[in-house]
Design an enzyme around this catalytic site. Structure first.
Site, PDB file in Angstrom:
ATOM      1  CG  ASP A  44      -1.822   1.185   1.319  1.00 57.02           C
ATOM      2  OD1 ASP A  44      -2.932   1.090   0.779  1.00 57.02           O
ATOM      3  OD2 ASP A  44      -1.428   2.217   1.902  1.00 57.02           O
ATOM      4  CE1 TYR A  49       0.636   7.785   2.704  1.00 60.20           C
ATOM      5  CE2 TYR A  49       1.104   5.527   2.075  1.00 60.20           C
ATOM      6  CZ  TYR A  49       0.285   6.457   2.689  1.00 60.20           C
ATOM      7  OH  TYR A  49      -0.880   6.036   3.285  1.00 60.20           O
ATOM      8  CE  LYS A  74      -3.597   4.731   0.816  1.00 63.18           C
ATOM      9  NZ  LYS A  74      -2.173   4.509   1.084  1.00 63.18           N
ATOM     10  CG  HIS A 107      -4.531   9.724   0.450  1.00 64.42           C
ATOM     11  ND1 HIS A 107      -3.173   9.742   0.264  1.00 64.42           N
ATOM     12  CD2 HIS A 107      -4.708   9.198   1.685  1.00 64.42           C
ATOM     13  CE1 HIS A 107      -2.562   9.253   1.333  1.00 64.42           C
ATOM     14  NE2 HIS A 107      -3.481   8.919   2.222  1.00 64.42           N
TER      15      HIS A 107
HETATM   16  N1  NAP Z   1      -5.482   6.299   3.825  1.00 65.40           N
HETATM   17  C1  NAP Z   1      -4.943   7.029   4.767  1.00 65.40           C
HETATM   18  O1  NAP Z   1      -5.267   8.210   4.947  1.00 65.40           O
HETATM   19  C2  NAP Z   1      -3.904   6.418   5.661  1.00 65.40           C
HETATM   20  C3  NAP Z   1      -3.522   7.076   6.850  1.00 65.40           C
HETATM   21  C4  NAP Z   1      -2.588   6.453   7.674  1.00 65.40           C
HETATM   22  C5  NAP Z   1      -2.055   5.223   7.312  1.00 65.40           C
HETATM   23  N2  NAP Z   1      -2.424   4.616   6.137  1.00 65.40           N
HETATM   24  C6  NAP Z   1      -1.843   3.301   5.714  1.00 65.40           C
HETATM   25  O2  NAP Z   1      -1.823   2.406   6.806  1.00 65.40           O
HETATM   26  C7  NAP Z   1      -0.477   2.001   7.063  1.00 65.40           C
HETATM   27  C8  NAP Z   1      -0.246   1.722   8.527  1.00 65.40           C
HETATM   28  O3  NAP Z   1      -0.539   2.822   9.333  1.00 65.40           O
HETATM   29  P1  NAP Z   1       0.539   3.559  10.233  1.00 65.40           P
HETATM   30  O4  NAP Z   1       1.802   3.631   9.482  1.00 65.40           O
HETATM   31  O5  NAP Z   1      -0.081   4.814  10.700  1.00 65.40           O
HETATM   32  O6  NAP Z   1       0.676   2.705  11.562  1.00 65.40           O
HETATM   33  P2  NAP Z   1       0.599   1.219  12.143  1.00 65.40           P
HETATM   34  O7  NAP Z   1       0.789   0.194  11.099  1.00 65.40           O
HETATM   35  O8  NAP Z   1      -0.608   1.175  12.997  1.00 65.40           O
HETATM   36  O9  NAP Z   1       1.857   1.255  13.113  1.00 65.40           O
HETATM   37  C9  NAP Z   1       3.161   1.418  12.619  1.00 65.40           C
HETATM   38  C10 NAP Z   1       4.142   1.512  13.782  1.00 65.40           C
HETATM   39  O10 NAP Z   1       4.197   0.265  14.492  1.00 65.40           O
HETATM   40  C11 NAP Z   1       5.533  -0.264  14.435  1.00 65.40           C
HETATM   41  N3  NAP Z   1       5.396  -1.723  14.250  1.00 65.40           N
HETATM   42  C12 NAP Z   1       4.753  -2.351  13.242  1.00 65.40           C
HETATM   43  N4  NAP Z   1       4.779  -3.687  13.421  1.00 65.40           N
HETATM   44  C13 NAP Z   1       5.475  -3.895  14.575  1.00 65.40           C
HETATM   45  C14 NAP Z   1       5.846  -5.062  15.295  1.00 65.40           C
HETATM   46  N5  NAP Z   1       5.506  -6.277  14.887  1.00 65.40           N
HETATM   47  N6  NAP Z   1       6.558  -4.917  16.449  1.00 65.40           N
HETATM   48  C15 NAP Z   1       6.912  -3.680  16.893  1.00 65.40           C
HETATM   49  N7  NAP Z   1       6.584  -2.540  16.250  1.00 65.40           N
HETATM   50  C16 NAP Z   1       5.871  -2.651  15.108  1.00 65.40           C
HETATM   51  C17 NAP Z   1       6.220   0.420  13.275  1.00 65.40           C
HETATM   52  O11 NAP Z   1       7.611   0.584  13.488  1.00 65.40           O
HETATM   53  P3  NAP Z   1       8.729  -0.201  12.643  1.00 65.40           P
HETATM   54  O12 NAP Z   1       8.675   0.300  11.243  1.00 65.40           O
HETATM   55  O13 NAP Z   1       9.976   0.138  13.364  1.00 65.40           O
HETATM   56  O14 NAP Z   1       8.401  -1.664  12.741  1.00 65.40           O
HETATM   57  C18 NAP Z   1       5.545   1.796  13.304  1.00 65.40           C
HETATM   58  O15 NAP Z   1       6.141   2.632  14.284  1.00 65.40           O
HETATM   59  C19 NAP Z   1       0.337   3.165   6.495  1.00 65.40           C
HETATM   60  O16 NAP Z   1       1.686   2.823   6.302  1.00 65.40           O
HETATM   61  C20 NAP Z   1      -0.417   3.453   5.231  1.00 65.40           C
HETATM   62  O17 NAP Z   1      -0.081   2.491   4.234  1.00 65.40           O
HETATM   63  C21 NAP Z   1      -3.344   5.199   5.325  1.00 65.40           C
END
Ligand code: NAP
Length: 286
Positions: A44, A49, A74, A107
């Site tokens: 994704d 980004y 997006k 998005h």
């Molecule tokens: N459509 C939208 O508006 C929108 C908005 C926000 C996000 N998104 C999408 O959703 C994805 C995920 O959301 P997010 O990036 O906000 O947060 P998330 O996936 O909820 O959390 C990511 C955080 O958790 C850590 N992490 C992940 N797996 C882990 C594990 N197994 N053990 C320990 N730490 C872990 C990561 O660090 P490390 O990298 O160090 O593991 C990072 O700091 C985004 O990357 C994006 O693709 C979309």
């Protein structure tokens, strides 16, 4: 990672995707290669980004056939006219160096600077949608959808479209699950994708969630990801760390109905730490 949901147009989408928000363009290729090595087939990304090029390098280097990968990008939230949307879709195809993109989504219904304001940009979203429909009909996109759309935003598209959105990607995690929107979206045969399934990392601080994770002998991310899957959502955890990628894919266990009820009622997170200023977490861009 190999299990799939079927979108309303019959396309199969892997049930777990790798999120790439905040992965630098330089790091993105390696993250994609590592993820594919571990078994991920769904990535994704987004124009916003700034890493579509890096993702493209990773796709080229990963050693798996293009048709076995599922790539989402997006359309930037600020694109609210037909002409800009046509040009933006073509830019993504170029940046990703692909003949087709598996899924492209709007998005946000509102440009980020106006996120949460009154204006829902209904006309602009219909225009952007028309461009996505045309690219879909032309075979440039295998599926199309939206993100951050509330009921009224969905209705605006549903009552004017020739192709229905196949996906709505929204903020959904333990302690912040918009059940009404999920029920409404799923009733329209639109798959709900859960972004920030680990609350951008904030769930690590929650003692109640930690206790349930310990009960199942799983990590907090595993519990969080499994929770979204049991709600019929498609989680998109982000990580650059291969160990974390592997951990996040280990979700072959079942949370009991009783524990699901408990998790559904964990107190709402208001504070997303350093990311609190982001519009998606209730903040305001300046
Ligand atoms: N459509 C939208 O508006 C929108 C908005 C926000 C996000 N998104 C999408 O959703 C994805 C995920 O959301 P997010 O990036 O906000 O947060 P998330 O996936 O909820 O959390 C990511 C955080 O958790 C850590 N992490 C992940 N797996 C882990 C594990 N197994 N053990 C320990 N730490 C872990 C990561 O660090 P490390 O990298 O160090 O593991 C990072 O700091 C985004 O990357 C994006 O693709 C979309």
């Amino acid at each position: 990672m190999i299990l799939t949901y079927q979108l309303s147009n019959g396309i199969e989408i892997p049930k777990l995707g790798l999120g790439t928000w905040m992965i630098d363009n330089e790091e993105a290729a390696q993250a994609v290669v590592e993820a594919v090595k571990i078994g991920y087939r769904h990535i994704d990304t987004a124009q916003a980004y700034g890493n579509e090029n890096g993702v493209s390098e990773g796709i080229k280097a990963c050693g798996v056939n293009r048709e076995d990968l599922f790539i989402t990008t997006k359309l930037a939230a600020e694109v609210k006219s037909y002409e800009e949307a046509v040009s933006s879709i073509n830019q993504s195809l170029k940046a990703l160096n692909l003949d087709y993109i598996d899924l492209m989504i709007i998005h946000s219904p509102q440009p980020w600077m106006e996120f949460g304001e009154e204006d829902r940009f209904f006309e602009g979203n219909r225009e952007a949608w028309r461009a996505l429909e045309e690219a879909y009909q032309a075979g440039k996109l295998r599926a199309i959808g939206v993100s951050n759309f509330q009921k009224e935003d969905l209705d605006n598209i549903l009552s004017n479209c020739t192709v229905k959105p196949m996906v709505n990607q929204i903020l959904a995690h333990i302690s912040n699950t918009p059940f009404d929107l999920i029920t409404y979206t799923q009733a329209q045969d639109i798959l709900v994708e859960a972004y920030s399934p680990i609350a951008h990392g904030e769930l690590f601080k929650n003692r109640k969630v930690k206790a349930i994770a310990e009960k199942y002998d799983v990590s907090i991310p595993q519990l969080s990801i499994r929770y979204t899957l049991q709600l019929g959502l498609l989680p998109l955890p982000k990580t650059v760390n291969p160990e974390h990628m592997r951990d996040n894919a280990g979700v072959d266990f079942t949370i009991s109905d009783e524990d699901m009820e408990f998790l559904k009622n964990v107190e709402h997170i208001e504070d997303y730490g350093e990311a609190s200023h982001m519009p998606v977490f209730g903040g305001k861009l300046k």
